[in-house]
Structures are given as C-alpha cells and as structure tokens.
Design an enzyme around this catalytic site. Structure first.
Site, PDB file in Angstrom:
ATOM      1  N   GLU A 106      -6.847   9.316   2.582  1.00 17.11           N
ATOM      2  CA  GLU A 106      -6.566   8.764   1.264  1.00 17.11           C
ATOM      3  C   GLU A 106      -7.825   8.406   0.488  1.00 17.11           C
ATOM      4  O   GLU A 106      -8.828   7.971   1.056  1.00 17.11           O
ATOM      5  CB  GLU A 106      -5.707   7.504   1.398  1.00 17.11           C
ATOM      6  CG  GLU A 106      -4.331   7.774   1.954  1.00 17.11           C
ATOM      7  CD  GLU A 106      -3.455   6.537   1.957  1.00 17.11           C
ATOM      8  OE1 GLU A 106      -2.227   6.712   1.851  1.00 17.11           O
ATOM      9  OE2 GLU A 106      -3.977   5.414   2.084  1.00 17.11           O
ATOM     10  N   CYS A 158       0.863  -1.184   0.000  1.00 15.05           N
ATOM     11  CA  CYS A 158       0.000   0.000   0.000  1.00 15.05           C
ATOM     12  C   CYS A 158       0.901   1.237   0.000  1.00 15.05           C
ATOM     13  O   CYS A 158       1.799   1.361   0.824  1.00 15.05           O
ATOM     14  CB  CYS A 158      -0.928   0.002   1.201  1.00 15.05           C
ATOM     15  SG  CYS A 158      -0.355  -0.950   2.630  1.00 15.05           S
TER      16      CYS A 158
END
Length: 254
Positions: free
Chosen positions: A174, A114
């Site tokens: 995000e 990630c």
C-alpha cells in the site's frame, strides 16, 4: 486476553470481545484458506481499488481481490490506502481490534480506521478523495455518524509505502495516506469489521502495546511502522499537528 484490571487513564469505550489465545490466533503465522472466506468479507473483494506507482501516480485499477492476493514472487499490486487516527478532546487515540473474519490481518489491533479509496466518484482525487473514503469506511466499520467525521477537519500528514504478507495467500502492498481527526465521536461497532475498541492516552500507549503483545495478539504492520517511526512526534504535538503536513515525502518502509 487483555486484563480488565488494566487502567489506561481513560473512560474507555470498551467493547471488548474475548480474544482467543495460543494456536487459534490468526495472523502472520496461520495460513488463510481461500475456500473458507467469510461471505461478507468475500463480497467486498470486487471493490475497485486504485493502482499507483511508487510516486503515487494512478496507473489503473484492480479489484480488492487482485490487490491482496499474493503473486508467485510473494508481492501484490501497489494500491492507494488510508489510515485514519481519531483523537478525542483529551488527546486520547481511538484504536480498534479487527474482526476475526477479516481476510488480511484478522484479530490484530490497529489505528482507528484503515482501508482504501475506490475508483469511483471523487475518491481517486488525491487527499480530498482519501478523506471521503475515510469518512465512508469509518461510518461502515465503527458506526461513527458522518456528522462527526467532517472531512474539512481531517488533517492530512504524509504518505507511507510498505509491503507486508498476511499469510501464504494474502497480503498488503500500500501507498498509505495518514489522516488525523480531533473531536469526540460515538461508536456503534460493525461486528463484521471490528470486534473491540479502546481509547488510549499517550502516556499509557507503551503499556497498552505491551499488554497486547503479552496476550499473544499482534499489531497490524502499517500501525506498527507508524507507531514506531512517526506517531510519537505527532501525538506529542497534537495541538499544532498542521505544522507536520507534508505533501512531498513518501516514507518507504519496503
């Protein structure tokens, strides 16, 4: 520390480094001192992240530092990210434990890789750019050769939006693209990024999570959200995962 006697039904690529328990585990409850950042991680704070609005329209760029330092109101700028999930031919999921030196969510367990597409080259180009970023970062973090990370075989699924503080100084905000990749891979861990990996079968995933929590360790907030709300259905239908591709929905977990 996870018990080495636990069996998760896999021939695990187990590069476990002993976890520190008790008050020394860093994470949501332990403030991070900005003056004592790991030099390698600090050098990455200049990378240009892609700022977006809540509809995923690009509105500018900001350094990784600017995107992850918490503002006075406890938030940070919304930026584009990705979460890659790699499954082997047995349908087992490759998980990683983040290194202790990571600035946000150190030592926590999470999905395969990630990170962020950057405002450079073709990486701002939507799904295509995110796949390129996933290929780049997975090679850096896990040492998986690019030849095993074919972007044309990565399956885009959907996007999530979430906001999570890591400590009193840093956090994440995000808009996260979810990618799946099926295939056998080899790893050579970058210890600055990853301290351990584990291949987990679907039927043993709940046991694995329980073992992590019992040890005093944690899951990253995005992986926890995905695991609870989205992953079970996808994993159960891995052989027809393309049917779940959704370019319209942004799942908001704020």
């Amino acid at each position: 520390m996870l018990s080495k006697s636990l069996k998760f039904g896999v021939a695990a690529t187990r590069n476990l480094v002993k976890q520190t328990q008790g008050p020394h585990i860093r994470g949501l409850s332990t403030p991070c001192n900005k003056n004592k950042l790991d030099p390698v991680q600090e050098s990455l704070l200049a990378e240009p992240c892609i700022l977006v609005d809540e509809s995923d329209n690009i509105i500018g760029q900001a350094s990784k530092r600017e995107c992850h330092e918490l503002l006075a109101d406890g938030t940070s700028p919304l930026h584009r990210a990705f979460s890659l999930f790699i499954f082997n031919e047995k349908g087992e999921l490759l998980l990683q434990q983040r290194s202790d030196s990571k600035i946000t969510f150190p030592s926590m367990w999470t999905n395969t890789c990630c990170s962020h597409p950057l405002m450079q080259g073709d990486e701002p180009d939507g799904v295509t750019g995110v796949k390129l970023a996933a290929q780049r970062r997975t090679t850096i973090e896990l040492g998986i050769p690019e030849s095993q990370l074919n972007v044309n075989k990565m399956q885009y699924l959907t996007r999530i939006l979430y906001n999570a503080p890591s400590d009193g100084a840093w956090g994440e905000h995000e808009l996260d693209y979810i990618l799946f990749l099926k295939g056998n891979v080899t790893t050579a861990l970058n210890s600055e990024e990853v301290q351990a990996t584990e291949w987990i079968a679907r039927q043993h995933f709940p046991e694995f999570i329980s073992s992590i929590q019992a040890s005093g360790a944690k899951l990253t907030p995005w992986f926890s959200l995905i695991s609870r709300h989205l992953l079970p259905k996808w994993w159960k239908n891995l052989d027809r995962i393309n049917e779940f591709e959704d370019h319209k929905t942004i799942h908001k977990f704020n």
